[in-house]
Scaffold this motif. Structure first.
Motif, PDB file in Angstrom:
ATOM      1  N   PHE A 124       7.331  12.715 -28.699  1.00  0.00           N
ATOM      2  CA  PHE A 124       7.343  12.322 -27.288  1.00  0.00           C
ATOM      3  C   PHE A 124       8.508  11.376 -27.049  1.00  0.00           C
ATOM      4  O   PHE A 124       9.072  10.801 -27.981  1.00  0.00           O
ATOM      5  CB  PHE A 124       6.020  11.685 -26.850  1.00  0.00           C
ATOM      6  CG  PHE A 124       5.750  10.316 -27.405  1.00  0.00           C
ATOM      7  CD1 PHE A 124       6.081   9.170 -26.686  1.00  0.00           C
ATOM      8  CD2 PHE A 124       5.150  10.164 -28.644  1.00  0.00           C
ATOM      9  CE1 PHE A 124       5.820   7.915 -27.193  1.00  0.00           C
ATOM     10  CE2 PHE A 124       4.879   8.916 -29.161  1.00  0.00           C
ATOM     11  CZ  PHE A 124       5.224   7.786 -28.433  1.00  0.00           C
ATOM     12  N   MET A 125       8.878  11.239 -25.802  1.00  0.00           N
ATOM     13  CA  MET A 125      10.020  10.413 -25.427  1.00  0.00           C
ATOM     14  C   MET A 125       9.583   9.346 -24.432  1.00  0.00           C
ATOM     15  O   MET A 125       8.770   9.602 -23.550  1.00  0.00           O
ATOM     16  CB  MET A 125      11.116  11.291 -24.804  1.00  0.00           C
ATOM     17  CG  MET A 125      12.362  10.518 -24.381  1.00  0.00           C
ATOM     18  SD  MET A 125      13.578  11.596 -23.579  1.00  0.00           S
ATOM     19  CE  MET A 125      14.066  12.618 -24.969  1.00  0.00           C
ATOM     20  N   ILE A 126      10.111   8.146 -24.592  1.00  0.00           N
ATOM     21  CA  ILE A 126       9.886   7.071 -23.625  1.00  0.00           C
ATOM     22  C   ILE A 126      11.139   6.959 -22.761  1.00  0.00           C
ATOM     23  O   ILE A 126      12.229   6.709 -23.276  1.00  0.00           O
ATOM     24  CB  ILE A 126       9.602   5.736 -24.333  1.00  0.00           C
ATOM     25  CG1 ILE A 126       8.351   5.859 -25.212  1.00  0.00           C
ATOM     26  CG2 ILE A 126       9.417   4.612 -23.307  1.00  0.00           C
ATOM     27  CD1 ILE A 126       8.055   4.616 -26.034  1.00  0.00           C
ATOM     28  N   ARG A 127      10.964   7.159 -21.478  1.00  0.00           N
ATOM     29  CA  ARG A 127      12.102   7.131 -20.559  1.00  0.00           C
ATOM     30  C   ARG A 127      12.250   5.748 -19.921  1.00  0.00           C
ATOM     31  O   ARG A 127      11.370   4.897 -20.032  1.00  0.00           O
ATOM     32  CB  ARG A 127      11.919   8.188 -19.466  1.00  0.00           C
ATOM     33  CG  ARG A 127      11.848   9.614 -19.998  1.00  0.00           C
ATOM     34  CD  ARG A 127      11.621  10.593 -18.862  1.00  0.00           C
ATOM     35  NE  ARG A 127      10.329  10.385 -18.243  1.00  0.00           N
ATOM     36  CZ  ARG A 127       9.216  10.997 -18.625  1.00  0.00           C
ATOM     37  NH1 ARG A 127       9.243  11.840 -19.637  1.00  0.00           N
ATOM     38  NH2 ARG A 127       8.083  10.771 -18.012  1.00  0.00           N
ATOM     39  N   GLU A 128      13.371   5.570 -19.240  1.00  0.00           N
ATOM     40  CA  GLU A 128      13.609   4.304 -18.545  1.00  0.00           C
ATOM     41  C   GLU A 128      12.527   4.066 -17.498  1.00  0.00           C
ATOM     42  O   GLU A 128      12.143   4.970 -16.762  1.00  0.00           O
ATOM     43  CB  GLU A 128      14.986   4.309 -17.859  1.00  0.00           C
ATOM     44  CG  GLU A 128      16.151   4.151 -18.830  1.00  0.00           C
ATOM     45  CD  GLU A 128      17.467   3.968 -18.094  1.00  0.00           C
ATOM     46  OE1 GLU A 128      17.434   3.707 -16.874  1.00  0.00           O
ATOM     47  OE2 GLU A 128      18.522   4.093 -18.735  1.00  0.00           O
ATOM     48  N   LYS A 129      12.008   2.852 -17.470  1.00  0.00           N
ATOM     49  CA  LYS A 129      11.003   2.407 -16.506  1.00  0.00           C
ATOM     50  C   LYS A 129       9.678   3.160 -16.627  1.00  0.00           C
ATOM     51  O   LYS A 129       8.896   3.193 -15.684  1.00  0.00           O
ATOM     52  CB  LYS A 129      11.540   2.483 -15.069  1.00  0.00           C
ATOM     53  CG  LYS A 129      12.687   1.517 -14.817  1.00  0.00           C
ATOM     54  CD  LYS A 129      13.001   1.373 -13.346  1.00  0.00           C
ATOM     55  CE  LYS A 129      14.086   0.320 -13.123  1.00  0.00           C
ATOM     56  NZ  LYS A 129      14.414   0.138 -11.713  1.00  0.00           N
ATOM     57  N   ASP A 130       9.435   3.760 -17.790  1.00  0.00           N
ATOM     58  CA  ASP A 130       8.132   4.382 -18.040  1.00  0.00           C
ATOM     59  C   ASP A 130       7.048   3.308 -18.078  1.00  0.00           C
ATOM     60  O   ASP A 130       7.285   2.180 -18.525  1.00  0.00           O
ATOM     61  CB  ASP A 130       8.142   5.133 -19.379  1.00  0.00           C
ATOM     62  CG  ASP A 130       8.122   6.644 -19.182  1.00  0.00           C
ATOM     63  OD1 ASP A 130       7.701   7.082 -18.100  1.00  0.00           O
ATOM     64  OD2 ASP A 130       8.524   7.380 -20.095  1.00  0.00           O
ATOM     65  N   ARG A 131       5.858   3.662 -17.615  1.00  0.00           N
ATOM     66  CA  ARG A 131       4.683   2.781 -17.691  1.00  0.00           C
ATOM     67  C   ARG A 131       3.582   3.594 -18.369  1.00  0.00           C
ATOM     68  O   ARG A 131       2.891   4.384 -17.727  1.00  0.00           O
ATOM     69  CB  ARG A 131       4.228   2.353 -16.284  1.00  0.00           C
ATOM     70  CG  ARG A 131       5.314   1.626 -15.470  1.00  0.00           C
ATOM     71  CD  ARG A 131       5.505   0.204 -15.997  1.00  0.00           C
ATOM     72  NE  ARG A 131       6.389  -0.580 -15.165  1.00  0.00           N
ATOM     73  CZ  ARG A 131       7.699  -0.669 -15.341  1.00  0.00           C
ATOM     74  NH1 ARG A 131       8.269   0.026 -16.303  1.00  0.00           N
ATOM     75  NH2 ARG A 131       8.437  -1.434 -14.571  1.00  0.00           N
ATOM     76  N   ILE A 132       3.446   3.423 -19.683  1.00  0.00           N
ATOM     77  CA  ILE A 132       2.595   4.309 -20.476  1.00  0.00           C
ATOM     78  C   ILE A 132       1.388   3.557 -21.027  1.00  0.00           C
ATOM     79  O   ILE A 132       1.526   2.483 -21.612  1.00  0.00           O
ATOM     80  CB  ILE A 132       3.382   4.920 -21.657  1.00  0.00           C
ATOM     81  CG1 ILE A 132       4.637   5.649 -21.148  1.00  0.00           C
ATOM     82  CG2 ILE A 132       2.507   5.869 -22.460  1.00  0.00           C
ATOM     83  CD1 ILE A 132       5.569   6.095 -22.251  1.00  0.00           C
ATOM     84  N   ASN A 150       6.787  -4.816 -11.595  1.00  0.00           N
ATOM     85  CA  ASN A 150       8.176  -4.974 -11.169  1.00  0.00           C
ATOM     86  C   ASN A 150       9.137  -5.126 -12.342  1.00  0.00           C
ATOM     87  O   ASN A 150      10.313  -5.432 -12.137  1.00  0.00           O
ATOM     88  CB  ASN A 150       8.296  -6.210 -10.260  1.00  0.00           C
ATOM     89  CG  ASN A 150       7.446  -6.083  -9.008  1.00  0.00           C
ATOM     90  OD1 ASN A 150       7.573  -5.109  -8.277  1.00  0.00           O
ATOM     91  ND2 ASN A 150       6.568  -7.041  -8.762  1.00  0.00           N
ATOM     92  N   TYR A 151       8.654  -4.911 -13.569  1.00  0.00           N
ATOM     93  CA  TYR A 151       9.496  -5.112 -14.744  1.00  0.00           C
ATOM     94  C   TYR A 151      10.585  -4.052 -14.793  1.00  0.00           C
ATOM     95  O   TYR A 151      10.336  -2.873 -14.537  1.00  0.00           O
ATOM     96  CB  TYR A 151       8.641  -5.064 -16.015  1.00  0.00           C
ATOM     97  CG  TYR A 151       9.384  -5.514 -17.247  1.00  0.00           C
ATOM     98  CD1 TYR A 151       9.759  -6.841 -17.396  1.00  0.00           C
ATOM     99  CD2 TYR A 151       9.731  -4.615 -18.245  1.00  0.00           C
ATOM    100  CE1 TYR A 151      10.446  -7.263 -18.513  1.00  0.00           C
ATOM    101  CE2 TYR A 151      10.417  -5.028 -19.368  1.00  0.00           C
ATOM    102  CZ  TYR A 151      10.771  -6.355 -19.498  1.00  0.00           C
ATOM    103  OH  TYR A 151      11.463  -6.777 -20.614  1.00  0.00           O
ATOM    104  N   TYR A 152      11.794  -4.461 -15.167  1.00  0.00           N
ATOM    105  CA  TYR A 152      12.936  -3.550 -15.085  1.00  0.00           C
ATOM    106  C   TYR A 152      12.957  -2.525 -16.226  1.00  0.00           C
ATOM    107  O   TYR A 152      13.544  -1.457 -16.110  1.00  0.00           O
ATOM    108  CB  TYR A 152      14.241  -4.354 -15.104  1.00  0.00           C
ATOM    109  CG  TYR A 152      14.762  -4.651 -16.494  1.00  0.00           C
ATOM    110  CD1 TYR A 152      15.849  -3.953 -17.006  1.00  0.00           C
ATOM    111  CD2 TYR A 152      14.152  -5.603 -17.313  1.00  0.00           C
ATOM    112  CE1 TYR A 152      16.322  -4.201 -18.283  1.00  0.00           C
ATOM    113  CE2 TYR A 152      14.615  -5.862 -18.577  1.00  0.00           C
ATOM    114  CZ  TYR A 152      15.711  -5.158 -19.065  1.00  0.00           C
ATOM    115  OH  TYR A 152      16.164  -5.409 -20.334  1.00  0.00           O
ATOM    116  N   GLY A 153      12.292  -2.842 -17.352  1.00  0.00           N
ATOM    117  CA  GLY A 153      12.347  -1.968 -18.519  1.00  0.00           C
ATOM    118  C   GLY A 153      11.150  -1.039 -18.603  1.00  0.00           C
ATOM    119  O   GLY A 153      10.406  -0.840 -17.649  1.00  0.00           O
ATOM    120  N   SER A 154      10.964  -0.448 -19.799  1.00  0.00           N
ATOM    121  CA  SER A 154       9.851   0.472 -20.060  1.00  0.00           C
ATOM    122  C   SER A 154       8.703  -0.278 -20.718  1.00  0.00           C
ATOM    123  O   SER A 154       8.913  -1.289 -21.399  1.00  0.00           O
ATOM    124  CB  SER A 154      10.310   1.613 -20.965  1.00  0.00           C
ATOM    125  OG  SER A 154      11.428   2.268 -20.414  1.00  0.00           O
TER     126      SER A 154
END
Length: 643
Positions: free
Chosen positions: A14-22, A206-210
């Motif tokens: 699986f891949m974690i993309r930018e600004k993902d909320r998993i 509102n966090y900028y990252g993943s």
């Protein structure tokens, strides 16, 4: 990943993309924490790879951590000092700047290229400091610490004055302050109260990252995540939705699997019947062999297990008691000069279901202990007629005798008819077979919590006092406990920070703000809604007096932002100029090589071989790369100019 011979995961991708909320979910032991540790680089897979971009930074919060609150000089760090260690990169730049400025002050070759390079390096480092926040970093650290529940007075208190749970909050603050591109959070709400959880929700939204996190707090997951990854049977299932929707889709998936499995089983039976019927007939030999091969090639459909391994029980009927369960008159409690509760007056009628909420340290557990009779106090407490108390403490599992077995823990205190029901009661709490002979000291935190709950059921009560009973329980077990409490016909006082668990369970909320408490009618979401309205009213009252100050403050902020943006524009322009110079140089090299290829006889001293052509290709690739960089920087410049 593999442990003790069994695969936790098998060929997962699986891949974690930018600004993902998993949200990462799965039953206990499925491998959620292990997967997070793999991504964090703390464990290594025996097969496969975890691929990470070079510029990705990771912030990892484990479930638990042991702390050393002393630094190398054996001086106790304060809360703020510990949080400020998150800015080590900033402080390193400051140290580098100090050294460079010392070098600059000793030089007199003002016109030399080396002097100019030194000035540029100092300027570049100063710009980096400004971009990292400059003098605002201490304010940022305080802001996050306060959001996580600390008071202004706590900032200069030594870390060793705080419990492990509060120190975990500081650890979370440090991770948030570093602003990593990927946040890995393992049960981040374990040590937070409701207000801190709500603050963290807002921050993470509102966090900028993943973000990839494990949590048993359904409301927390639903408010933040937009993607759910489930680990089940050494595989993963990726859903583009929050937790609640995932639960519905998962049930649909298992129903589809079951239908497909049933169809396959019918097909297998038909094939096996054909083989058995015509096995010894020569005229059917080819068809029989064909079906044998068909069976061998058939891939068995697997049905994912529905995780039903959860406690299952209900509370015994509450013994009859008087109309008033409990009455407090001028109850106070202090520890030295620290006043926790002051002159509390409270009347609790029979059948009331009450939630104690508020920040940690405001007195919720203290009042619970006072009512349960395990803590001394000032004032007067009257229990109603025939009131019998059942008390579950936060550290209830620590009160169990570690040398006793699971069975002995209950059997030694059971009386009357309950003695013959001990094994069935333990079975309802997932202690079956050989598990009842385990010693308490080898049990996990979740197992100890379940055993403590089971022990409570040995004695009928009509006043239940539960302090954080859902700690260590999975979602299904929490749901079953909640259902049992809804059906409980006695009086209930419960301390919890789990909003989903409290919703619909209580009809009254007491908010603790030491040394006082305030009553709210309704359940937890009624309380939270009223709190928001109240704070908005307070804000409107203060608006007139603060408007001038806010305008001045905003002007200063705008001025600082403009200065910072101007520095950013100059930096980008310098980088563009440097790239353009590199492009010009590479283009000249390529032009000369083009001349050689167009007329090799004019360049007899140049050996045009495979290495030469390889160099030519590398120059072309470098030119394309530089052109891409130039376009990216031009885009950055246009954004900066528009600010």
């Amino acid at each position: 990943m593999q442990f003790t011979g069994d695969d936790l995961f098998s060929d997962i991708n699986f891949m974690i993309r930018e600004k993902d909320r998993i949200g990462l979910v799965g039953k206990n032991g499925a491998g959620k924490t292990t997967l997070i540790r793999l991504i964090a680089g703390l464990d290594q897979p025996y097969k496969g790879d975890v691929v990470m971009s070079d510029d990705v930074t990771i912030g990892y919060l484990p479930q638990e951590k042991f702390f050393n609150s002393s630094d190398e000089g054996n001086k106790l760090r304060t809360v703020l000092d510990e949080a400020m260690t998150a800015f080590e990169d900033y402080f390193q730049i400051e140290r580098d700047l100090h050294k460079l400025n010392e070098q600059l002050s000793e030089r007199e070759d003002y016109e030399s290229a080396e002097y100019q390079r030194l000035c540029e390096k100092i300027s570049h480092l100063n710009e980096r400091l400004a971009l990292m926040g400059g003098h605002s970093i201490e304010g940022e650290a305080e802001q996050i610490l306060i959001g996580l529940g600390f008071e202004h007075d706590d900032m200069q208190r030594p870390m060793n004055e705080f419990s492990n749970g509060w120190q975990m909050r500081v650890e979370l603050a440090k991770i948030l302050l570093r602003k990593p591109k990927l946040l890995l959070l393992d049960e981040p709400t374990n040590h937070l109260d409701i207000e801190s959880i709500q603050w963290l929700e807002s921050f993470l939204k509102n966090y900028y990252g993943s973000i990839l996190m494990v949590s048993h707090d359904r409301a927390f997951l639903d408010h933040i995540t937009i993607r759910t990854i489930e680990i089940s049977g050494a595989k993963i299932y990726d859903y583009k939705c929050s937790y609640t929707e995932f639960v519905e889709r998962r049930e649909e998936r298992i129903d589809i699997q079951k239908a497909a499995f049933d169809n396959q089983q019918r097909e297998i039976k038909d094939i096996e019947a054909f083989i058995e019927r015509f096995r010894y007939k020569a005229t059917k030999a080819k068809q029989v062999q064909s079906r044998v091969k068909q069976l061998q090639k058939m891939e068995q459909i697997q049905i994912d297990d529905r995780d039903k391994s959860a406690i299952h029980f209900k509370f015994p009927p509450a013994p009859h008691s008087g109309k008033v369960t409990l009455e407090l008159s001028n109850v106070s409690k202090s520890y030295g000069e620290k006043q926790i509760l002051e002159n509390l007056n409270l009347l609790i009628p029979r059948g009331e279901k009450i939630a104690f909420v508020g920040r940690n340290g405001e007195g919720k557990s203290t009042l619970s202990k006072i009512i349960a009779g395990v803590l001394d106090y000032e004032g007067e407490i009257k229990l109603g007629h025939e009131v019998q108390i059942g008390y579950y403490a936060q550290n209830q599992q620590d009160m169990l005798d570690p040398e006793k077995t699971v069975f002995e823990t209950l059997d030694d205190v059971a009386t009357g008819d309950m003695r013959v029901k001990v094994k069935s009661l333990l079975g309802a709490f997932l202690f079956g077979g050989e598990a009842i002979e385990k010693k308490v000291k080898v049990l996990s935190g979740g197992e100890k919590a379940r055993l403590s709950l089971a022990k409570m059921l040995l004695f009928p009560t009509n006043l239940l006092i539960l302090d954080e009973p859902t700690n260590h329980l999975d979602m299904l077990s929490k749901d079953i406990l909640k259902s049992a409490l809804i059906q409980y016909d006695g009086t209930l006082i419960i301390v919890s920070h789990d909003r989903d668990f409290l919703q619909g369970l209580t009809n009254k909320v007491y908010e603790f703000k030491k040394p006082y408490i305030k009553e709210y009618i309704g359940d937890i979401y009624d309380f939270l809604e009223e709190k928001k309205l109240k704070e908005l009213d307070d804000l409107n009252k203060k608006q007139k007096t603060q408007s001038t100050e806010n305008q001045i403050s905003q002007s200063r902020i705008n001025f600082e932002l403009k200065k910072q943006n101007d520095r950013e524009i100059k930096r980008i322009e310098r980088e563009i100029k440097k790239i353009e110079e590199q492009i010009e140089s590479v283009e000249n090299d390529i032009s000369e090589m083009d001349n050689v290829m167009s007329d090799p006889d004019s360049f007899p001293n140049i050996n045009v071989d495979n290495n030469w052509y390889q160099t030519y290709a590398e120059k072309k690739d470098l030119l394309q790369n530089l052109m891409d960089q130039w376009e990216t920087k031009q885009l950055e410049l246009s954004f900066a100019l528009e600010k």
